[in-house]
Design a protein around this motif. Structure first.
Motif, PDB file in Angstrom:
ATOM      1  N   GLN A 106     -11.759  -2.098  -2.637  1.00 44.83           N
ATOM      2  CA  GLN A 106     -10.477  -1.410  -2.514  1.00 44.83           C
ATOM      3  C   GLN A 106     -10.489  -0.107  -3.316  1.00 44.83           C
ATOM      4  O   GLN A 106      -9.971   0.917  -2.851  1.00 44.83           O
ATOM      5  CB  GLN A 106      -9.338  -2.304  -2.993  1.00 44.83           C
ATOM      6  CG  GLN A 106      -7.978  -1.672  -2.806  1.00 44.83           C
ATOM      7  CD  GLN A 106      -6.870  -2.466  -3.447  1.00 44.83           C
ATOM      8  OE1 GLN A 106      -6.966  -2.826  -4.617  1.00 44.83           O
ATOM      9  NE2 GLN A 106      -5.821  -2.746  -2.686  1.00 44.83           N
ATOM     10  N   SER A 107     -11.088  -0.112  -4.486  1.00 46.68           N
ATOM     11  CA  SER A 107     -11.156   1.093  -5.311  1.00 46.68           C
ATOM     12  C   SER A 107     -11.951   2.193  -4.623  1.00 46.68           C
ATOM     13  O   SER A 107     -11.575   3.373  -4.669  1.00 46.68           O
ATOM     14  CB  SER A 107     -11.794   0.778  -6.667  1.00 46.68           C
ATOM     15  OG  SER A 107     -10.979  -0.081  -7.406  1.00 46.68           O
TER      16      SER A 107
ATOM     17  N   PHE B 179       1.455   7.880  -0.465  1.00 53.90           N
ATOM     18  CA  PHE B 179       0.672   8.909  -1.155  1.00 53.90           C
ATOM     19  C   PHE B 179       1.669   9.904  -1.730  1.00 53.90           C
ATOM     20  O   PHE B 179       2.410  10.550  -0.985  1.00 53.90           O
ATOM     21  CB  PHE B 179      -0.267   9.592  -0.147  1.00 53.90           C
ATOM     22  CG  PHE B 179      -1.264  10.512  -0.781  1.00 53.90           C
ATOM     23  CD1 PHE B 179      -2.433  10.015  -1.323  1.00 53.90           C
ATOM     24  CD2 PHE B 179      -1.028  11.873  -0.825  1.00 53.90           C
ATOM     25  CE1 PHE B 179      -3.355  10.870  -1.910  1.00 53.90           C
ATOM     26  CE2 PHE B 179      -1.939  12.724  -1.406  1.00 53.90           C
ATOM     27  CZ  PHE B 179      -3.113  12.224  -1.937  1.00 53.90           C
TER      28      PHE B 179
ATOM     29  N   LEU C  63      -1.320   6.908  -5.479  1.00 53.16           N
ATOM     30  CA  LEU C  63      -1.585   6.295  -4.184  1.00 53.16           C
ATOM     31  C   LEU C  63      -1.324   4.801  -4.310  1.00 53.16           C
ATOM     32  O   LEU C  63      -1.803   4.162  -5.241  1.00 53.16           O
ATOM     33  CB  LEU C  63      -3.030   6.518  -3.740  1.00 53.16           C
ATOM     34  CG  LEU C  63      -3.476   5.744  -2.497  1.00 53.16           C
ATOM     35  CD1 LEU C  63      -2.770   6.261  -1.252  1.00 53.16           C
ATOM     36  CD2 LEU C  63      -4.972   5.825  -2.325  1.00 53.16           C
ATOM     37  N   THR C  64      -0.574   4.250  -3.362  1.00 46.48           N
ATOM     38  CA  THR C  64      -0.320   2.812  -3.322  1.00 46.48           C
ATOM     39  C   THR C  64      -1.150   2.221  -2.194  1.00 46.48           C
ATOM     40  O   THR C  64      -1.087   2.702  -1.065  1.00 46.48           O
ATOM     41  CB  THR C  64       1.171   2.523  -3.080  1.00 46.48           C
ATOM     42  OG1 THR C  64       1.932   3.164  -4.109  1.00 46.48           O
ATOM     43  CG2 THR C  64       1.452   1.033  -3.099  1.00 46.48           C
ATOM     44  N   MET C  65      -1.943   1.211  -2.507  1.00 44.78           N
ATOM     45  CA  MET C  65      -2.790   0.538  -1.521  1.00 44.78           C
ATOM     46  C   MET C  65      -2.221  -0.850  -1.252  1.00 44.78           C
ATOM     47  O   MET C  65      -1.895  -1.596  -2.175  1.00 44.78           O
ATOM     48  CB  MET C  65      -4.219   0.389  -2.038  1.00 44.78           C
ATOM     49  CG  MET C  65      -4.963   1.685  -2.230  1.00 44.78           C
ATOM     50  SD  MET C  65      -5.519   2.432  -0.712  1.00 44.78           S
ATOM     51  CE  MET C  65      -6.758   1.286  -0.177  1.00 44.78           C
TER      52      MET C  65
ATOM     53  N   ALA D  75      -4.187   2.321   2.983  1.00 44.84           N
ATOM     54  CA  ALA D  75      -3.431   3.238   2.135  1.00 44.84           C
ATOM     55  C   ALA D  75      -1.964   3.189   2.524  1.00 44.84           C
ATOM     56  O   ALA D  75      -1.613   3.200   3.698  1.00 44.84           O
ATOM     57  CB  ALA D  75      -3.970   4.652   2.282  1.00 44.84           C
TER      58      ALA D  75
ATOM     59  N   ILE E 116      -8.024   9.419  -1.276  1.00 43.01           N
ATOM     60  CA  ILE E 116      -7.518  10.471  -2.162  1.00 43.01           C
ATOM     61  C   ILE E 116      -8.344  11.739  -1.997  1.00 43.01           C
ATOM     62  O   ILE E 116      -7.794  12.845  -1.895  1.00 43.01           O
ATOM     63  CB  ILE E 116      -7.515   9.990  -3.627  1.00 43.01           C
ATOM     64  CG1 ILE E 116      -6.477   8.878  -3.814  1.00 43.01           C
ATOM     65  CG2 ILE E 116      -7.244  11.154  -4.575  1.00 43.01           C
ATOM     66  CD1 ILE E 116      -6.590   8.144  -5.124  1.00 43.01           C
TER      67      ILE E 116
ATOM     68  N   ALA F 259      -9.808   3.610  -1.843  1.00 47.37           N
ATOM     69  CA  ALA F 259      -8.749   4.448  -2.420  1.00 47.37           C
ATOM     70  C   ALA F 259      -9.297   5.811  -2.823  1.00 47.37           C
ATOM     71  O   ALA F 259      -8.664   6.842  -2.555  1.00 47.37           O
ATOM     72  CB  ALA F 259      -8.118   3.750  -3.626  1.00 47.37           C
ATOM     73  N   LYS F 260     -10.458   5.836  -3.423  1.00 50.99           N
ATOM     74  CA  LYS F 260     -11.050   7.111  -3.842  1.00 50.99           C
ATOM     75  C   LYS F 260     -11.370   7.981  -2.630  1.00 50.99           C
ATOM     76  O   LYS F 260     -11.139   9.191  -2.655  1.00 50.99           O
ATOM     77  CB  LYS F 260     -12.304   6.878  -4.669  1.00 50.99           C
ATOM     78  CG  LYS F 260     -12.869   8.150  -5.225  1.00 50.99           C
ATOM     79  CD  LYS F 260     -13.988   7.930  -6.192  1.00 50.99           C
ATOM     80  CE  LYS F 260     -14.463   9.276  -6.710  1.00 50.99           C
ATOM     81  NZ  LYS F 260     -15.533   9.143  -7.660  1.00 50.99           N
TER      82      LYS F 260
ATOM     83  N   HIS G 229       0.488  -5.254  -4.019  1.00 53.28           N
ATOM     84  CA  HIS G 229      -0.049  -3.918  -3.825  1.00 53.28           C
ATOM     85  C   HIS G 229      -0.669  -3.411  -5.128  1.00 53.28           C
ATOM     86  O   HIS G 229      -0.413  -3.945  -6.199  1.00 53.28           O
ATOM     87  CB  HIS G 229       1.014  -2.952  -3.301  1.00 53.28           C
ATOM     88  CG  HIS G 229       2.169  -2.754  -4.231  1.00 53.28           C
ATOM     89  ND1 HIS G 229       3.187  -3.666  -4.374  1.00 53.28           N
ATOM     90  CD2 HIS G 229       2.464  -1.742  -5.062  1.00 53.28           C
ATOM     91  CE1 HIS G 229       4.054  -3.224  -5.261  1.00 53.28           C
ATOM     92  NE2 HIS G 229       3.634  -2.051  -5.694  1.00 53.28           N
TER      93      HIS G 229
ATOM     94  N   TYR H 122      -2.928   3.389  -7.696  1.00 52.84           N
ATOM     95  CA  TYR H 122      -3.998   4.205  -8.260  1.00 52.84           C
ATOM     96  C   TYR H 122      -3.408   5.548  -8.659  1.00 52.84           C
ATOM     97  O   TYR H 122      -2.645   6.152  -7.914  1.00 52.84           O
ATOM     98  CB  TYR H 122      -5.121   4.435  -7.234  1.00 52.84           C
ATOM     99  CG  TYR H 122      -5.905   3.196  -6.948  1.00 52.84           C
ATOM    100  CD1 TYR H 122      -7.026   2.876  -7.695  1.00 52.84           C
ATOM    101  CD2 TYR H 122      -5.518   2.323  -5.946  1.00 52.84           C
ATOM    102  CE1 TYR H 122      -7.738   1.722  -7.440  1.00 52.84           C
ATOM    103  CE2 TYR H 122      -6.226   1.167  -5.686  1.00 52.84           C
ATOM    104  CZ  TYR H 122      -7.333   0.879  -6.439  1.00 52.84           C
ATOM    105  OH  TYR H 122      -8.038  -0.269  -6.203  1.00 52.84           O
TER     106      TYR H 122
END
Length: 101
Positions: free
Chosen positions: A23-24, A91, A81-83, A88, A31, A27-28, A62, A65
């Protein structure tokens, strides 16, 4: 039986860690893509924390980040950012200077 439960617990913890890392990374990438589209320079990405309840009061797991970005090269702003799982969600970028074209 006790050894089997211990092994199952260790496997569960490893699986949760692996999913968090996945997930990280997603997310990166999200972004970085958004910053590139908006012509912003991504400075850093950090894991915020897990939440069970959304700000609207809905029960939904959730992860938030936080990231820092620059628009002119000598400034720094913090976005969010919310995942939701591996997708995603929200934002958020604060007001910032627009780069000169």
């Amino acid at each position: 039986m006790e050894h089997l439960l211990n092994l199952l617990l260790v496997c569960l913890v490893c699986f949760a860690f692996w999913q968090q890392r996945r997930q990280s990374e997603i997310a990166k990438m999200v972004i970085q893509r958004q910053c590139n589209q908006l012509q912003l320079q991504l400075v850093s990405v950090a894991f915020g924390r897990h939440h069970l309840k959304t700000p609207q009061g809905t029960w939904r797991w959730h992860t938030v980040y936080w990231f820092e970005f620059s628009s002119l090269g000598d400034d720094c702003y913090q976005g969010q950012l919310t995942m939701y799982g591996f997708k995603a969600g929200k934002f958020h970028l604060p007001p910032h200077h627009l780069p000169q074209l």
